[in-house]
Design a protein around this motif. Sequence first.
Motif, PDB file in Angstrom:
ATOM      1  N   THR A 152      -4.079  -4.518   9.228  1.00  0.00           N
ATOM      2  CA  THR A 152      -4.419  -5.358  10.372  1.00  0.00           C
ATOM      3  C   THR A 152      -4.252  -6.835  10.045  1.00  0.00           C
ATOM      4  OG1 THR A 152      -6.744  -5.305   9.692  1.00  0.00           O
ATOM      5  CG2 THR A 152      -6.036  -3.665  11.317  1.00  0.00           C
ATOM      6  N   SER A 153      -4.257  -7.182   8.759  1.00  0.00           N
ATOM      7  CA  SER A 153      -4.078  -8.569   8.330  1.00  0.00           C
ATOM      8  C   SER A 153      -2.625  -9.009   8.379  1.00  0.00           C
ATOM      9  CB  SER A 153      -4.611  -8.745   6.905  1.00  0.00           C
ATOM     10  OG  SER A 153      -3.877  -7.925   5.998  1.00  0.00           O
ATOM     11  N   GLY A 154      -1.711  -8.052   8.635  1.00  0.00           N
ATOM     12  CA  GLY A 154      -0.291  -8.366   8.664  1.00  0.00           C
ATOM     13  C   GLY A 154       0.432  -8.036   7.377  1.00  0.00           C
ATOM     14  N   VAL A 155      -0.298  -7.613   6.353  1.00  0.00           N
ATOM     15  CA  VAL A 155       0.321  -7.254   5.080  1.00  0.00           C
ATOM     16  C   VAL A 155       0.941  -5.867   5.190  1.00  0.00           C
ATOM     17  CG1 VAL A 155      -0.095  -6.836   2.623  1.00  0.00           C
ATOM     18  CG2 VAL A 155      -1.319  -8.661   3.811  1.00  0.00           C
ATOM     19  N   GLU A 156       2.142  -5.742   4.631  1.00  0.00           N
ATOM     20  CA  GLU A 156       2.827  -4.451   4.609  1.00  0.00           C
ATOM     21  C   GLU A 156       2.737  -3.873   3.202  1.00  0.00           C
ATOM     22  OE1 GLU A 156       7.340  -2.689   5.265  1.00  0.00           O
ATOM     23  OE2 GLU A 156       6.895  -4.817   5.568  1.00  0.00           O
ATOM     24  N   GLU A 216      -5.048 -12.918  -4.754  1.00  0.00           N
ATOM     25  CA  GLU A 216      -3.872 -13.709  -4.402  1.00  0.00           C
ATOM     26  C   GLU A 216      -3.962 -14.201  -2.960  1.00  0.00           C
ATOM     27  OE1 GLU A 216      -1.534 -14.527  -6.517  1.00  0.00           O
ATOM     28  OE2 GLU A 216      -2.238 -13.281  -8.188  1.00  0.00           O
ATOM     29  N   GLN A 217      -3.427 -15.378  -2.721  1.00  0.00           N
ATOM     30  CA  GLN A 217      -3.394 -15.963  -1.388  1.00  0.00           C
ATOM     31  C   GLN A 217      -2.020 -15.752  -0.749  1.00  0.00           C
ATOM     32  OE1 GLN A 217      -6.105 -17.420   0.102  1.00  0.00           O
ATOM     33  NE2 GLN A 217      -7.244 -16.800  -1.741  1.00  0.00           N
ATOM     34  N   GLY A 218      -2.026 -15.527   0.558  1.00  0.00           N
ATOM     35  CA  GLY A 218      -0.779 -15.463   1.305  1.00  0.00           C
ATOM     36  C   GLY A 218       0.093 -14.257   1.024  1.00  0.00           C
ATOM     37  N   VAL A 219      -0.487 -13.156   0.520  1.00  0.00           N
ATOM     38  CA  VAL A 219       0.302 -11.956   0.242  1.00  0.00           C
ATOM     39  C   VAL A 219       0.819 -11.364   1.551  1.00  0.00           C
ATOM     40  CG1 VAL A 219       0.247  -9.603  -0.690  1.00  0.00           C
ATOM     41  CG2 VAL A 219      -0.968 -11.449  -1.868  1.00  0.00           C
ATOM     42  N   THR A 220       2.107 -11.044   1.580  1.00  0.00           N
ATOM     43  CA  THR A 220       2.709 -10.468   2.778  1.00  0.00           C
ATOM     44  C   THR A 220       3.222  -9.047   2.553  1.00  0.00           C
ATOM     45  OG1 THR A 220       4.864 -11.430   2.216  1.00  0.00           O
ATOM     46  CG2 THR A 220       3.406 -12.731   3.648  1.00  0.00           C
ATOM     47  N   TYR A 221       3.472  -8.696   1.294  1.00  0.00           N
ATOM     48  CA  TYR A 221       4.081  -7.398   0.999  1.00  0.00           C
ATOM     49  C   TYR A 221       3.637  -6.925  -0.378  1.00  0.00           C
ATOM     50  CZ  TYR A 221       7.715  -4.045  -0.367  1.00  0.00           C
ATOM     51  OH  TYR A 221       8.383  -2.941  -0.806  1.00  0.00           O
ATOM     52  N   ASN A 248       4.050  -3.470  -3.102  1.00  0.00           N
ATOM     53  CA  ASN A 248       4.689  -2.202  -3.430  1.00  0.00           C
ATOM     54  C   ASN A 248       3.836  -1.506  -4.484  1.00  0.00           C
ATOM     55  OD1 ASN A 248       6.212  -0.104  -4.463  1.00  0.00           O
ATOM     56  ND2 ASN A 248       8.122  -1.250  -4.576  1.00  0.00           N
ATOM     57  N   VAL A 249       3.160  -0.415  -4.082  1.00  0.00           N
ATOM     58  CA  VAL A 249       2.331   0.344  -5.027  1.00  0.00           C
ATOM     59  C   VAL A 249       2.831   1.772  -5.176  1.00  0.00           C
ATOM     60  CG1 VAL A 249       0.217  -1.022  -4.796  1.00  0.00           C
ATOM     61  CG2 VAL A 249       0.668   0.828  -3.167  1.00  0.00           C
ATOM     62  N   ARG A 250       4.122   1.967  -4.959  1.00  0.00           N
ATOM     63  CA  ARG A 250       4.644   3.324  -5.195  1.00  0.00           C
ATOM     64  C   ARG A 250       4.338   3.753  -6.627  1.00  0.00           C
ATOM     65  NH1 ARG A 250      10.567   4.718  -3.595  1.00  0.00           N
ATOM     66  NH2 ARG A 250      11.026   2.941  -4.938  1.00  0.00           N
ATOM     67  N   THR A 251       4.421   2.820  -7.554  1.00  0.00           N
ATOM     68  CA  THR A 251       3.980   3.051  -8.926  1.00  0.00           C
ATOM     69  C   THR A 251       2.826   2.091  -9.172  1.00  0.00           C
ATOM     70  OG1 THR A 251       6.265   3.538  -9.557  1.00  0.00           O
ATOM     71  CG2 THR A 251       4.694   3.147 -11.345  1.00  0.00           C
ATOM     72  N   PRO A 252       1.592   2.526  -8.978  1.00  0.00           N
ATOM     73  CA  PRO A 252       0.459   1.587  -8.951  1.00  0.00           C
ATOM     74  C   PRO A 252       0.211   0.837 -10.250  1.00  0.00           C
ATOM     75  CG  PRO A 252      -0.293   3.871  -8.942  1.00  0.00           C
ATOM     76  CD  PRO A 252       1.174   3.903  -8.703  1.00  0.00           C
ATOM     77  N   ASP A 253       0.605   1.411 -11.395  1.00  0.00           N
ATOM     78  CA  ASP A 253       0.394   0.690 -12.652  1.00  0.00           C
ATOM     79  C   ASP A 253       1.551  -0.261 -12.951  1.00  0.00           C
ATOM     80  OD1 ASP A 253       2.291   2.594 -13.187  1.00  0.00           O
ATOM     81  OD2 ASP A 253       1.263   3.479 -14.911  1.00  0.00           O
ATOM     82  N   ASN A 254       2.488  -0.373 -12.025  1.00  0.00           N
ATOM     83  CA  ASN A 254       3.586  -1.325 -12.164  1.00  0.00           C
ATOM     84  C   ASN A 254       3.912  -1.887 -10.780  1.00  0.00           C
ATOM     85  OD1 ASN A 254       5.636  -2.812 -13.399  1.00  0.00           O
ATOM     86  ND2 ASN A 254       7.137  -1.181 -13.116  1.00  0.00           N
ATOM     87  N   TYR A 255       2.866  -2.345 -10.097  1.00  0.00           N
ATOM     88  CA  TYR A 255       3.020  -2.797  -8.714  1.00  0.00           C
ATOM     89  C   TYR A 255       3.755  -4.132  -8.642  1.00  0.00           C
ATOM     90  CZ  TYR A 255      -0.825  -6.025  -9.706  1.00  0.00           C
ATOM     91  OH  TYR A 255      -1.606  -7.036 -10.225  1.00  0.00           O
ATOM     92  N   THR A 256       4.276  -4.417  -7.468  1.00  0.00           N
ATOM     93  CA  THR A 256       4.898  -5.719  -7.212  1.00  0.00           C
ATOM     94  C   THR A 256       4.404  -6.229  -5.871  1.00  0.00           C
ATOM     95  OG1 THR A 256       6.818  -4.643  -6.211  1.00  0.00           O
ATOM     96  CG2 THR A 256       6.989  -5.203  -8.536  1.00  0.00           C
ATOM     97  N   PHE A 257       4.530  -7.532  -5.666  1.00  0.00           N
ATOM     98  CA  PHE A 257       4.084  -8.071  -4.381  1.00  0.00           C
ATOM     99  C   PHE A 257       4.871  -9.337  -4.069  1.00  0.00           C
ATOM    100  CE2 PHE A 257       1.597 -11.849  -5.583  1.00  0.00           C
ATOM    101  CZ  PHE A 257       1.397 -11.620  -6.953  1.00  0.00           C
ATOM    102  N   ARG A 258       4.782  -9.743  -2.817  1.00  0.00           N
ATOM    103  CA  ARG A 258       5.437 -10.962  -2.364  1.00  0.00           C
ATOM    104  C   ARG A 258       4.432 -11.792  -1.588  1.00  0.00           C
ATOM    105  NH1 ARG A 258      10.172  -9.280  -1.098  1.00  0.00           N
ATOM    106  NH2 ARG A 258       9.629  -8.269   0.859  1.00  0.00           N
ATOM    107  N   SER A 259       4.463 -13.087  -1.761  1.00  0.00           N
ATOM    108  CA  SER A 259       3.578 -14.001  -1.066  1.00  0.00           C
ATOM    109  C   SER A 259       4.389 -14.964  -0.228  1.00  0.00           C
ATOM    110  CB  SER A 259       2.715 -14.793  -2.057  1.00  0.00           C
ATOM    111  OG  SER A 259       1.885 -13.952  -2.802  1.00  0.00           O
ATOM    112  N   ALA A 260       3.781 -15.458   0.845  1.00  0.00           N
ATOM    113  CA  ALA A 260       4.441 -16.452   1.676  1.00  0.00           C
ATOM    114  C   ALA A 260       4.553 -17.759   0.903  1.00  0.00           C
ATOM    115  CB  ALA A 260       3.657 -16.687   2.968  1.00  0.00           C
TER     116      ALA A 260
END
Length: 348
Positions: free
Chosen positions: A301-305, A328-333, A335-347
């Motif tokens: 609901t926050s807009g994060v995918e 983290e601030q401004g996270v938009t995306y 990826n936790v398909r592999t949760p112990d090696n996750y990735t993310f993207r911020s605005a």
Amino acid sequence: AVSSIHIPVPKIPAKVLAAAVSCVVVVGIVAAVVVNSALFTPSTIIINGSEHVPQATVEQLIDIPAGTTLLNVNEDAIAASLTSNPWIAGVTVERSFPDTLTITPKEREVAAIAYIGASDIAWAIGSDNTWISPMSLAVTVDASGAVVSDGTSAAGSATLPEDPVATDGATDTGDTDAGDADSGDATSGTDGSAAGDGAQAGDANAQADGSAATGGDTTEPAADGTQQLSGLDAALALARRDGAVLFIDVAADVDAASGREVTSDVILAGLEYARGFSPSFIEQIKDISLSSLEAISANLTSGVEVLLGEPEDISLKETVITRLLGQEQGVTYINVRTPDNYTFRSAE
């Protein structure tokens, strides 16, 4: 030599035995008379409805035969007649002596609502992995967004479109692979690697934010604050009302039928997430995209995918997501398909 001891068994006099048998017979007769006594014939029968099954529908399903009393009421027969409605999983029968019988249906718990955009149909799915019923998508909400009317017919289920999509059991489109695209600018959560191993689910489907393919127009709010919803907007409102998860990007040829067990691998995977996430996290999920097993994703609901992938290490995935969003601030995306090696993207 082995000696044996003979213990004489006293004989019961015939008169005593006959008297005992007579007592048993008398008790049986008295019990039968009491069970079927008109003293316990229910003069007041209270039949309740439930959230999705109106009282009138329950009354039509139940047949209380003549001679029924509070002591001999056939609960199994009542349950069997009520469970012919796919919304009803069982029944509670309460007796208030001497003459009141209360019958209350127990509904299936709605775990998810699957919106099939191609045919503009929303199906309720039970927590027991059962297709319950199509839902009416003529929904009225109040100013707060709460459903005040869902257009459900008196029979307790929605009416399907005139030309429903044929079903053959296939569910996975198979043409969306979360590993085919490179997100390019993602930040690694553990080892600094790029998130090129997972594409945004939103890149693979046009409905990730719930704004497309609504299957109908949403009206402007009326003077009293109420608003008419349809399509995906209506399905989302129904899911929120029922405390269920909304599934989107469901294949058009999914094999849905009232009372039938869910066999689709990707929908079963979505149900595992619905059960595996905590209630507090479920409240943060707007919908879950089920385009394929590998590309299962949640839109918050926050807009994060969030790219989830297959339903493994569900609680760990939730922990990673919530911790990351808190740090983290401004996270938009994410990826936790592999949760112990996750990735993310911020605005930026």
